[in-house]
Write a protein that holds these residues in place. Structure first.
Motif, short mmCIF file in Angstrom:
data_model
loop_
_atom_site.label_atom_id
_atom_site.label_comp_id
_atom_site.label_asym_id
_atom_site.label_seq_id
_atom_site.Cartn_x
_atom_site.Cartn_y
_atom_site.Cartn_z
N SER A 42 0.84 -1.19 0.00
CA SER A 42 0.00 0.00 0.00
C SER A 42 0.88 1.25 0.00
CB SER A 42 -0.91 0.01 1.23
OG SER A 42 -1.54 1.27 1.37
N VAL A 43 0.80 2.00 -1.08
CA VAL A 43 1.52 3.28 -1.13
C VAL A 43 0.92 4.26 -0.14
CG1 VAL A 43 2.06 5.25 -2.62
CG2 VAL A 43 2.22 2.92 -3.53
N LEU A 44 -0.40 4.22 0.04
CA LEU A 44 -1.07 5.17 0.93
C LEU A 44 -0.64 4.97 2.37
CD1 LEU A 44 -4.71 4.98 -0.50
CD2 LEU A 44 -2.81 6.41 -1.24
N ARG A 45 -0.37 3.74 2.77
CA ARG A 45 0.07 3.46 4.13
C ARG A 45 1.58 3.32 4.23
NH1 ARG A 45 -3.96 1.79 7.84
NH2 ARG A 45 -2.20 1.91 9.28
N GLY A 46 2.27 3.18 3.09
CA GLY A 46 3.70 2.97 3.12
C GLY A 46 4.06 1.66 3.80
N ALA A 47 3.33 0.59 3.49
CA ALA A 47 3.51 -0.66 4.20
C ALA A 47 3.26 -1.85 3.29
CB ALA A 47 2.55 -0.72 5.40
N GLU A 48 3.95 -2.98 3.63
CA GLU A 48 3.71 -4.27 3.00
C GLU A 48 2.80 -5.08 3.91
OE1 GLU A 48 7.72 -5.27 0.50
OE2 GLU A 48 7.77 -5.59 2.66
N LEU A 49 1.80 -5.73 3.33
CA LEU A 49 0.80 -6.43 4.12
C LEU A 49 0.56 -7.81 3.51
CD1 LEU A 49 -1.50 -3.37 3.75
CD2 LEU A 49 -0.32 -3.88 5.88
N GLU A 50 0.66 -8.85 4.33
CA GLU A 50 0.40 -10.19 3.82
C GLU A 50 -1.10 -10.40 3.68
OE1 GLU A 50 1.48 -14.87 4.74
OE2 GLU A 50 2.39 -13.26 5.95
N ILE A 51 -1.51 -10.88 2.52
CA ILE A 51 -2.93 -11.12 2.26
C ILE A 51 -3.11 -12.55 1.76
CG2 ILE A 51 -3.41 -8.70 1.75
CD1 ILE A 51 -3.44 -9.48 -1.23
N GLU A 83 -11.84 -4.02 6.28
CA GLU A 83 -10.47 -4.17 6.78
C GLU A 83 -9.45 -3.81 5.71
OE1 GLU A 83 -10.43 -8.23 7.94
OE2 GLU A 83 -11.47 -7.90 9.86
N LEU A 84 -9.72 -4.21 4.47
CA LEU A 84 -8.80 -3.87 3.38
C LEU A 84 -8.78 -2.37 3.12
CD1 LEU A 84 -9.64 -6.79 0.90
CD2 LEU A 84 -7.62 -6.56 2.39
N ALA A 85 -9.89 -1.70 3.39
CA ALA A 85 -9.93 -0.24 3.27
C ALA A 85 -9.03 0.40 4.33
CB ALA A 85 -11.36 0.27 3.39
N GLU A 86 -9.06 -0.12 5.55
CA GLU A 86 -8.20 0.41 6.62
C GLU A 86 -6.73 0.17 6.33
OE1 GLU A 86 -9.60 -1.43 10.16
OE2 GLU A 86 -11.35 -0.13 10.35
N LEU A 87 -6.43 -0.85 5.52
CA LEU A 87 -5.05 -1.14 5.14
C LEU A 87 -4.59 -0.32 3.94
CD1 LEU A 87 -5.09 -5.04 5.53
CD2 LEU A 87 -4.18 -3.35 7.12
N VAL A 90 -8.19 -0.60 -0.43
CA VAL A 90 -9.49 -0.19 -0.98
C VAL A 90 -9.79 1.20 -0.45
CG1 VAL A 90 -11.96 -0.67 -0.96
CG2 VAL A 90 -10.34 -2.55 -1.20
N ILE A 91 -10.38 2.03 -1.30
CA ILE A 91 -10.77 3.39 -0.90
C ILE A 91 -12.26 3.39 -0.59
CG2 ILE A 91 -10.90 5.80 -1.63
CD1 ILE A 91 -8.08 4.69 -1.19
N SER A 92 -12.59 3.98 0.54
CA SER A 92 -13.99 4.03 0.98
C SER A 92 -14.43 5.47 1.17
CB SER A 92 -14.16 3.25 2.29
OG SER A 92 -15.46 3.43 2.82
N ALA A 93 -15.68 5.73 0.86
CA ALA A 93 -16.25 7.07 1.07
C ALA A 93 -16.90 7.20 2.44
CB ALA A 93 -17.29 7.36 -0.02
N GLU A 94 -16.64 6.23 3.32
CA GLU A 94 -17.22 6.25 4.66
C GLU A 94 -16.63 7.39 5.49
OE1 GLU A 94 -17.34 3.34 8.62
OE2 GLU A 94 -16.89 2.51 6.63
N GLU A 95 -17.46 8.00 6.31
CA GLU A 95 -17.03 9.13 7.15
C GLU A 95 -16.34 8.61 8.41
OE1 GLU A 95 -16.98 12.37 6.60
OE2 GLU A 95 -17.69 11.98 4.57
N ASP A 96 -15.17 8.03 8.22
CA ASP A 96 -14.32 7.57 9.31
C ASP A 96 -12.98 8.31 9.18
OD1 ASP A 96 -13.48 5.17 11.30
OD2 ASP A 96 -11.88 5.51 9.83
N PRO A 97 -12.41 8.83 10.26
CA PRO A 97 -11.20 9.65 10.14
C PRO A 97 -10.07 8.99 9.36
CG PRO A 97 -12.09 9.83 12.36
CD PRO A 97 -12.91 8.78 11.66
#
Length: 403
Positions: A42-51, A83-87, A90-97
């Protein structure tokens, strides 16, 4: 229900990872097995994540070029998609900070004309909280001086390095050039150019010296009008497209008539903007933190944090694969000019790319995909005593010296 889409700024890496199963150890087996692993980057998080393979298929089912309503997708997939959105996959339009911030970063990369590979490199190579002293024990305030042992260890571990000089394969002939030795002026400064790793911590830089370094290295020397509100700038170092996107933030530790603190150099006015006042001791510790615990650099009178205003370059070179590399070249040009100016002034100088870029950006209040840290350089009064970190170089004469 919120809408979702897959981020374009996601990469995947599938590889076979070695492992030794506990059952193998019980049986006395020593053969290392390999298991397939799948990483999402994830470029947005700057992290590698095992899926999982299911995650990979699920991500592939979500389009990246348009929004879809979450309610349109299978109910059993909705919790994992959240969960994938928090990682940051995935981009979500949910109103979560957190999700709002990740959406902002995704839109910022798109509107900022980032090339996806440049964004990957910038995000995943950034350090945070690296301190070379930490591995050596908390009681150490200085890094130990062990260059000979360190080099011997590298040779023992990896073998000798490649040859000092390269000879081209298949050369048809060789033309020996005249040994022209120039002296004075620029040629003298080039000969004196070296990296200082030992500074006189009590030695104060003069305000005139700081002003000279800033103006000669980062100041604007001319402009060429290109149209209404547009001009090409001329500085002492080259820059891709004459855009000069590199900014200098000055961490002052010991300069006459300048309080310790963090400043921004305004090239248009040749002035310092105070961003944060500091005590001299705090400035030195902050310098060490920025430079990953390289305490020998923290003793400089002033440090210059080189950042890039990405949009300044990407405005012209939109999503260009070479644009980010040119920014790194720009920073390199500036550091060499700094060396030459400091050599002329009798100051010690250094540059390092071993920096905690994430910490620097947060301390300066920078938005990392708008303006990011690339390198730290600095200067100050050189120490009078010799340092093992600063080797004495013997003269080298082409065609005569053998090493």
């Amino acid at each position: 229900m919120p809408r979702i889409r897959r981020s374009v700024y996601v990469f995947f890496n599938r590889y076979d990872a070695p492992f030794l199963a506990p059952g193998d150890l019980v049986r006395g087996a020593t053969e290392v097995r390999r298991a397939p692993k799948l990483l999402a980057i994830s470029v947005l998080r700057g992290a590698e994540l095992e899926i999982s393979e299911h995650d990979f298929a699920l991500l592939g089912s979500v389009p990246s070029d348009r929004w879809v309503e979450l309610e349109e997708l299978a109910a059993e997939d909705k919790p994992r998609l959240r969960e994938l959105a928090e990682l940051g996959l995935v981009i979500s339009a949910e109103e979560d900070p957190l999700l709002v911030e990740l959406l902002r970063r995704d839109e910022q990369l798109t509107s900022g004309r980032w090339n996806v590979y440049a964004a990957l490199f910038h995000s995943l190579t950034k350090w945070r909280d690296v301190d070379f002293r930490r591995a050596l024990g908390p009681e150490l305030e200085e890094l130990p001086v062990q260059p000979a042992e360190a080099v011997a260890g590298l040779v023992e571990l990896h073998g000798p390095p490649p040859p000092h000089f390269h000879v081209a394969d298949g050369a048809l002939s060789e033309l020996e050039l005249p040994l022209v030795g120039r002296t004075g002026g620029l040629f003298a400064a080039l000969n004196k150019r070296r990296t200082a790793r030992a500074f006189d911590r009590e030695g104060t830089m003069a305000l005139d010296e700081l002003a000279t370094v800033l103006y000669e290295v980062f100041g604007c020397r001319g402009y060429a009008p290109l149209g209404p509100g547009l001009a090409a700038l001329k500085k002492t170092s080259p820059s891709g497209g004459s855009l000069h996107p590199i900014e200098a933030y000055v961490l002052v530790r010991n300069v006459t008539d300048v309080d310790a603190g963090i400043y921004h150099y305004r090239a248009d006015r040749h002035a310092l903007e105070l961003l944060e006042p500091l005590a001299p001791g705090d400035a030195e510790e902050l310098a060490a933190q920025f430079a990953c615990g390289q305490t020998y650099f923290a003793g400089a009178g002033a440090l210059f944090i080189l950042t890039a205003r990405f949009a300044r370059s990407f405005w012209k070179y939109r999503k260009h694969r070479r644009a980010y590399g040119v920014l790194l070249m720009d920073a390199g040009h500036l550091s060499q000019t700094l060396y030459l100016v400091c050599a002329e002034l009798g100051l010690g100088a250094f540059v390092t790319a071993a920096i905690n870029g994430a910490n620097i950006e947060e301390r300066l209040g920078l938005d990392p995909f708008v303006e990011g840290a690339l390198a730290v350089c600095g200067c100050g009064r050189p120490a009078s005593a010799a340092s093992q970190l600063e080797p004495e170089f013997l003269p080298y004469v082409p065609r005569e010296t053998l090493i």
